[in-house]
Write a protein that holds these residues in place. Structure first.
Motif, PDB file in Angstrom:
ATOM      1  N   LEU A 140       0.797  -1.229   0.000  1.00  0.00           N
ATOM      2  CA  LEU A 140       0.000   0.000   0.000  1.00  0.00           C
ATOM      3  C   LEU A 140       0.827   1.276   0.000  1.00  0.00           C
ATOM      4  N   LEU A 141       2.041   1.223   0.475  1.00  0.00           N
ATOM      5  CA  LEU A 141       2.838   2.429   0.633  1.00  0.00           C
ATOM      6  C   LEU A 141       3.916   2.507  -0.440  1.00  0.00           C
ATOM      7  N   ILE A 142       4.335   3.718  -0.699  1.00  0.00           N
ATOM      8  CA  ILE A 142       5.438   3.967  -1.621  1.00  0.00           C
ATOM      9  C   ILE A 142       6.727   4.047  -0.818  1.00  0.00           C
ATOM     10  N   PRO A 143       7.901   3.987  -1.454  1.00  0.00           N
ATOM     11  CA  PRO A 143       9.159   3.992  -0.700  1.00  0.00           C
ATOM     12  C   PRO A 143       9.361   5.194   0.207  1.00  0.00           C
ATOM     13  N   HIS A 144       8.643   6.291  -0.012  1.00  0.00           N
ATOM     14  CA  HIS A 144       8.764   7.442   0.892  1.00  0.00           C
ATOM     15  C   HIS A 144       8.381   7.076   2.325  1.00  0.00           C
TER      16      HIS A 144
END
Length: 389
Positions: free
Chosen positions: A163-167
């Motif tokens: 669900l999350l991006i690398p940020h």
């Protein structure tokens, strides 16, 4: 409060007409004194300073509460604090990326530039931000209903990679998740080499057929080919059979770029062609900038996009590999972009290939044992989603 202050100031200005017998001297002095007194009263009755003071008080109070809250989390719940800190920093990075994209788009519109005319960092910023926003958009839509943000937070906690991006990944998660993505990509190396060997039998020109067969055999034996050996087969990609590949083969090549294989055949070909052209443009811009100008994070990201897992390697090895990749890329034309995508396997399958770091040769895909499956699932989680890099 500003209106009574203005009325009082207007009445005080009449002192110069009422005071003294000598109108010139006393009138001038009274006017100057009244102006100073009037300005002091206007500042006293003005609403700007109270508003600014209230705003500063609220801001400082929020910062104080936030710092105390973070200190409490760090002391009592260190794991939750790590997630909170990573999410806060990731939000700042996203807002900064959006601002950078707006600046780049404004520059392109004012100067009439195309994407291929941009410098490397601006081109890479546009590419990354577009992919990241496309992945976070479903999460934002899910959080729109009332109280749905709590459910989204729980999902983000338990499924950060999906669900999350690398940020929003911690440094430890980034290494583990990138390794998991790369393991999915490595599975397609040997099938692609086998298919290339089969296609080489359809080549009518004997010397080129021999070069392609030798190239595939070297990679399967665990050797990284030289730039001259890769460019020696470039003429094969200007004619059949390598310029007209099957959809199945293109799906495997697309998996090297984390493209979804579940799309219809014509969409797979279109997306693969667009990503290959985008990679060529990035390589041109990076050659103009120079790999030595990249910092560690940019260097590892560039290597990972082009098929190499950079985390087990040193900075010098990453820079050496990227320089070799750019030597191949800078010599290719747009019609030979499929050779660039096949070079992901040629150059990264066995790198580094020194005596100390030699990898075992590629073998036929075997089913992992039960223990290997459990260990991989415990460390890396479930299967990753596509299109993150």
């Amino acid at each position: 409060m500003a209106l009574p202050g203005l009325g009082l100031c207007s009445r005080l200005s009449l002192i110069r007409f009422r005071g003294g017998t000598d109108g010139t001297v006393i009138g001038f002095y009274s006017h100057r004194a009244s102006c100073e007194f009037r300005l002091s009263l206007c500042r006293h009755y003005s609403s700007t300073e109270p508003r600014r003071g209230v705003g500063q008080y609220i801001t400082s109070s929020i910062r104080s509460i936030n710092s105390k809250y973070e200190a409490f989390l760090k002391r009592r719940f260190p794991r939750v604090y790590t997630i909170h800190f990573t999410f806060t920093q990731g939000s700042k990075l996203i807002f900064q990326d959006v601002k950078d994209v707006m600046r780049i788009r404004t520059k392109m519109a004012s100067e009439g530039l195309q994407v291929c005319d941009l410098p490397y960092r601006d081109m890479e910023k546009l590419r990354q931000t577009r992919k990241y926003l496309m992945k976070t958009l479903p999460l934002l839509v899910m959080s729109l209903p009332p109280f749905a943000n709590y459910l989204v937070f729980v999902l983000m906690y338990f499924f950060p990679r999906q669900l999350l991006i690398p940020h929003f990944w911690t440094p430890r998660q980034k290494v583990a998740f990138w390794g998991s993505y790369h393991s999915q990509r490595v599975r397609h190396h040997l099938p692609l080499l086998k298919e290339l060997e089969t296609l080489s039998q359809q080549v009518k020109r004997g010397p080129l057929q021999k070069r392609l067969q030798v190239l595939c055999a070297q990679v399967q034996r665990g050797r990284t080919p030289k730039v001259s050996e890769i460019l020696g087969v470039r003429d094969l990609y200007s004619g059949p059979p390598l310029n007209v590949l099957s959809v199945t083969h293109k799906r495997r090549v697309g998996a090297l770029l984390f493209l979804s294989p579940r799309l219809p055949g014509f969409l797979v070909e279109r997306r693969l062609s667009r990503h290959a052209l985008e990679l060529l443009q990035l390589d041109r811009a990076l050659s103009n900038l120079g790999p030595h100008q990249l910092d560690e994070s940019e260097l590892r990201q560039a290597c990972y996009l082009r098929g190499l897992d950079p985390y087990p390697l040193s900075i010098s090895q990453c820079r050496e590999w990227l320089s070799t990749w750019l030597q191949v890329s800078s010599s290719l034309r747009k019609s030979e972009q499929m050779l660039l995508l096949h070079s992901i396997v040629f150059l990264s399958a066995n790198y580094p290939s020194g005596a100390a770091d030699r990898k075992p040769p590629l073998r036929s895909a075997q089913k992992p044992s039960r223990g290997d499956k459990d260990g991989e699932r415990a460390v890396l989680g479930s299967r990753p989603s596509r299109g993150d890099f």
